[in-house]
Design an enzyme around this catalytic site. Structure first.
Site, short mmCIF file in Angstrom:
data_model
loop_
_atom_site.label_atom_id
_atom_site.label_comp_id
_atom_site.label_asym_id
_atom_site.label_seq_id
_atom_site.Cartn_x
_atom_site.Cartn_y
_atom_site.Cartn_z
N GLU A 14 0.66 -17.49 -32.09
CA GLU A 14 1.95 -17.25 -32.70
C GLU A 14 2.56 -15.73 -32.25
O GLU A 14 1.70 -14.99 -32.65
CB GLU A 14 1.91 -16.97 -34.21
CG GLU A 14 3.31 -16.74 -34.91
CD GLU A 14 3.24 -15.71 -36.10
OE1 GLU A 14 3.85 -14.68 -35.82
OE2 GLU A 14 2.89 -16.48 -37.09
N CYS A 48 7.21 -11.35 -38.12
CA CYS A 48 7.13 -12.49 -36.87
C CYS A 48 8.45 -13.21 -37.01
O CYS A 48 8.96 -13.81 -36.03
CB CYS A 48 6.00 -13.25 -36.82
SG CYS A 48 5.58 -14.21 -38.20
#
Length: 241
Positions: A14, A48
């Site tokens: 990620e 994120c």
């Protein structure tokens, strides 16, 4: 990936993000502004999924900006142990300097609408910052800042919004704000991102897979897709006389 390749360890990644948060003219404006503020300033923008690109339909730009700037002004950084604080310090001095460097770049590229400075001389506090008049080719719209810095970009049509949203090397998350459910689904289907929220932002569930497209990585956390990563599949063939 390089380290895992030597022993063929499987990984999920990620990675970066420059998530678009799209507000259409038919959206609940107050709700969209709250979602935009949460999307970029939650956890000081060190998230994120941060909605760091706010795409706003031209016809509501001025009304939205008034509310957005007023909301950002109320979110002053402060003591993270104070329950009333909504924006705390950045993670380190080094990262604060990086964020401030991007803010300086933004000041040379676009119009500063809110914030734009370090707060105080102690700690690593940066004011919630909003830039207006941003084009999708500017540095502050292309590169991940990972801080409380929002770039506002206008669009004219849903096709224009999708084009701008997709014009990024990243694809982790996105937001869509509209009262038209059909339009919401049509736009969400065309945005290359692993998660798309409609009329909300940063909502998660352990049963729902999470991960990115393009340079935002690959593989999925949570849900059955995460379990599959750790599962070995075997085929057994038996021939009977």
């Amino acid at each position: 990936m390089k380290e895992s390749a030597e022993t063929l360890k499987r990984v999920t990644l990620e990675l970066g993000v420059k998530s678009p948060n799209i507000v259409f003219a038919d959206a609940n404006l107050d709700g969209a502004v709250r979602g935009a503020l949460i999307g970029i300033f939650y956890n000081m923008g060190e998230l994120c999924t941060a909605g760091s690109r706010l795409l706003v339909e031209e016809s509501i730009h001025d009304a939205l900006m008034d509310k957005l700037v007023a909301g950002a002004a109320k979110m002053q950084p402060g003591d993270p142990f104070d329950p009333k604080t909504r924006v705390g310090p950045l993670v380190s001095e080094e990262h604060m300097k990086t964020v401030l460097r991007y803010i300086d770049i933004g000041k040379s590229e676009a119009r500063l609408a809110a914030g734009g400075e370090r707060k105080g001389n102690q700690g690593y506090f940066v004011q919630p910052t909003v830039f207006d008049g941003v084009s999708n080719q500017m540095t502050i719209a292309r590169e991940e800042i990972f801080g409380p810095v929002l770039a506002v970009i206008t669009f004219k049509t849903p096709e224009d919004a999708v084009r701008i949203a997709a014009d990024t090397p990243y694809g982790l998350a996105a937001g869509v704000w509209t009262r038209d459910v059909g339009k919401a689904h049509a736009v969400a289907a065309r945005i290359p991102a692993g998660t798309v929220w409609v009329n909300t932002y940063n909502v998660f569930d352990q049963a729902s897979p999470f991960g990115g497209y393009k340079q935002s990585g690959f593989g999925r956390e949570m849900g059955r897709h995460a379990i599959e990563l750790y599962t070995e599949t075997k085929s057994v063939w038996v021939a009977l006389d």
